[in-house]
Scaffold this motif. Structure first.
Motif, PDB file in Angstrom:
ATOM      1  N   ASP A  87      32.842  -0.655  83.693  1.00  0.00           N
ATOM      2  CA  ASP A  87      32.873   0.788  83.438  1.00  0.00           C
ATOM      3  C   ASP A  87      31.609   1.467  83.966  1.00  0.00           C
ATOM      4  OD1 ASP A  87      35.355   0.542  82.236  1.00  0.00           O
ATOM      5  OD2 ASP A  87      34.535   0.463  80.202  1.00  0.00           O
ATOM      6  N   GLU A  88      30.475   0.792  83.838  1.00  0.00           N
ATOM      7  CA  GLU A  88      29.211   1.330  84.365  1.00  0.00           C
ATOM      8  C   GLU A  88      29.270   1.454  85.894  1.00  0.00           C
ATOM      9  OE1 GLU A  88      24.447   0.220  84.247  1.00  0.00           O
ATOM     10  OE2 GLU A  88      25.832  -0.883  82.941  1.00  0.00           O
ATOM     11  N   GLY A  89      29.799   0.441  86.539  1.00  0.00           N
ATOM     12  CA  GLY A  89      29.943   0.482  87.989  1.00  0.00           C
ATOM     13  C   GLY A  89      30.910   1.571  88.439  1.00  0.00           C
ATOM     14  N   LEU A  90      32.031   1.712  87.745  1.00  0.00           N
ATOM     15  CA  LEU A  90      33.000   2.757  88.085  1.00  0.00           C
ATOM     16  C   LEU A  90      32.384   4.144  87.920  1.00  0.00           C
ATOM     17  CD1 LEU A  90      36.226   1.251  86.466  1.00  0.00           C
ATOM     18  CD2 LEU A  90      35.675   1.365  88.922  1.00  0.00           C
ATOM     19  N   ALA A  91      31.636   4.342  86.845  1.00  0.00           N
ATOM     20  CA  ALA A  91      30.958   5.631  86.638  1.00  0.00           C
ATOM     21  C   ALA A  91      29.950   5.894  87.761  1.00  0.00           C
ATOM     22  CB  ALA A  91      30.266   5.647  85.276  1.00  0.00           C
ATOM     23  N   GLY A  92      29.311   4.845  88.234  1.00  0.00           N
ATOM     24  CA  GLY A  92      28.367   4.992  89.336  1.00  0.00           C
ATOM     25  C   GLY A  92      29.044   5.459  90.611  1.00  0.00           C
ATOM     26  N   ILE A  93      30.249   4.982  90.867  1.00  0.00           N
ATOM     27  CA  ILE A  93      31.004   5.434  92.044  1.00  0.00           C
ATOM     28  C   ILE A  93      31.304   6.923  91.926  1.00  0.00           C
ATOM     29  CG2 ILE A  93      33.236   5.270  93.249  1.00  0.00           C
ATOM     30  CD1 ILE A  93      31.400   2.920  93.923  1.00  0.00           C
ATOM     31  N   HIS A 120      25.722   3.132  96.997  1.00  0.00           N
ATOM     32  CA  HIS A 120      27.066   2.549  97.002  1.00  0.00           C
ATOM     33  C   HIS A 120      26.989   1.037  97.195  1.00  0.00           C
ATOM     34  CE1 HIS A 120      30.862   1.630  99.445  1.00  0.00           C
ATOM     35  NE2 HIS A 120      31.216   1.651  98.183  1.00  0.00           N
ATOM     36  N   ASN A 121      26.172   0.594  98.115  1.00  0.00           N
ATOM     37  CA  ASN A 121      26.041  -0.839  98.361  1.00  0.00           C
ATOM     38  C   ASN A 121      25.342  -1.563  97.217  1.00  0.00           C
ATOM     39  OD1 ASN A 121      27.391  -1.499 100.891  1.00  0.00           O
ATOM     40  ND2 ASN A 121      26.069   0.115 101.677  1.00  0.00           N
ATOM     41  N   ARG A 122      24.453  -0.876  96.527  1.00  0.00           N
ATOM     42  CA  ARG A 122      23.852  -1.468  95.315  1.00  0.00           C
ATOM     43  C   ARG A 122      24.926  -1.676  94.252  1.00  0.00           C
ATOM     44  NH1 ARG A 122      22.320  -0.472  90.275  1.00  0.00           N
ATOM     45  NH2 ARG A 122      23.019   1.694  90.340  1.00  0.00           N
ATOM     46  N   LEU A 123      25.805  -0.681  94.063  1.00  0.00           N
ATOM     47  CA  LEU A 123      26.893  -0.816  93.090  1.00  0.00           C
ATOM     48  C   LEU A 123      27.796  -1.990  93.456  1.00  0.00           C
ATOM     49  CD1 LEU A 123      27.748   2.956  92.660  1.00  0.00           C
ATOM     50  CD2 LEU A 123      26.662   1.477  90.947  1.00  0.00           C
ATOM     51  N   ARG A 124      28.130  -2.120  94.715  1.00  0.00           N
ATOM     52  CA  ARG A 124      28.963  -3.250  95.161  1.00  0.00           C
ATOM     53  C   ARG A 124      28.280  -4.572  94.837  1.00  0.00           C
ATOM     54  NH1 ARG A 124      31.578  -2.450 101.140  1.00  0.00           N
ATOM     55  NH2 ARG A 124      30.405  -0.569 101.508  1.00  0.00           N
ATOM     56  N   ARG A 125      27.014  -4.648  95.175  1.00  0.00           N
ATOM     57  CA  ARG A 125      26.240  -5.883  95.043  1.00  0.00           C
ATOM     58  C   ARG A 125      25.992  -6.261  93.574  1.00  0.00           C
ATOM     59  NH1 ARG A 125      22.674  -4.059  98.131  1.00  0.00           N
ATOM     60  NH2 ARG A 125      21.237  -3.299  96.559  1.00  0.00           N
ATOM     61  N   GLU A 126      25.682  -5.270  92.740  1.00  0.00           N
ATOM     62  CA  GLU A 126      25.278  -5.560  91.360  1.00  0.00           C
ATOM     63  C   GLU A 126      26.418  -5.511  90.348  1.00  0.00           C
ATOM     64  OE1 GLU A 126      21.882  -3.232  90.190  1.00  0.00           O
ATOM     65  OE2 GLU A 126      20.793  -3.741  92.030  1.00  0.00           O
ATOM     66  N   PHE A 127      27.490  -4.817  90.661  1.00  0.00           N
ATOM     67  CA  PHE A 127      28.588  -4.695  89.701  1.00  0.00           C
ATOM     68  C   PHE A 127      29.870  -5.346  90.213  1.00  0.00           C
ATOM     69  CE2 PHE A 127      25.666  -1.365  88.528  1.00  0.00           C
ATOM     70  CZ  PHE A 127      25.648  -1.433  87.141  1.00  0.00           C
ATOM     71  N   PHE A 128      30.428  -4.803  91.275  1.00  0.00           N
ATOM     72  CA  PHE A 128      31.768  -5.215  91.684  1.00  0.00           C
ATOM     73  C   PHE A 128      31.814  -6.633  92.241  1.00  0.00           C
ATOM     74  CE2 PHE A 128      31.621  -0.572  91.789  1.00  0.00           C
ATOM     75  CZ  PHE A 128      32.532  -0.327  90.784  1.00  0.00           C
ATOM     76  N   GLY A 129      30.846  -7.011  93.036  1.00  0.00           N
ATOM     77  CA  GLY A 129      30.814  -8.375  93.562  1.00  0.00           C
ATOM     78  C   GLY A 129      30.760  -9.434  92.462  1.00  0.00           C
ATOM     79  N   PRO A 130      29.786  -9.354  91.562  1.00  0.00           N
ATOM     80  CA  PRO A 130      29.675 -10.377  90.516  1.00  0.00           C
ATOM     81  C   PRO A 130      30.819 -10.371  89.502  1.00  0.00           C
ATOM     82  CG  PRO A 130      27.585  -9.209  90.764  1.00  0.00           C
ATOM     83  CD  PRO A 130      28.607  -8.483  91.587  1.00  0.00           C
TER      84      PRO A 130
END
Length: 95
Positions: free
Chosen positions: A20-26, A73-83
């Protein structure tokens, strides 16, 4: 206009609060030329669905490329969505 659609399947041990934190970041990115951002988790109406989705519209290819290369955006991918994700599917279509 370019529409970007992303679907993800979570790992069994994924922390949905982090998702949810990652989605809010997007949603908060605010990249020029980006509009109509929608994010959410699956409503559970059908077996086999993906766990979350992100959709966003971009004024043109250049706006999409700016989003794709954006540092936050790439930080969100790397820290939230990828893991958190077991699998991620993406598609960009002209609308």
């Amino acid at each position: 206009m370019i529409r970007n659609v992303v679907m993800g399947r979570l790992r069994p041990d994924a922390d949905t609060a982090r998702l949810d934190e990652g989605l809010a970041g997007i949603v908060a990115l605010g990249i020029p030329g980006m509009s109509g951002v929608k994010v959410g988790r699956d409503a559970g109406l059908r077996d086999g669905n993906w766990d979350y989705t992100i959709t966003a519209d971009f004024a043109d290819v250049a706006a999409y490329r700016a989003y794709d290369e954006d540092e936050e955006h790439n930080r969100l991918r790397r820290e939230f969505f990828g893991p958190l994700s077991e699998e991620i599917a993406r598609i960009q279509i002209e609308v």
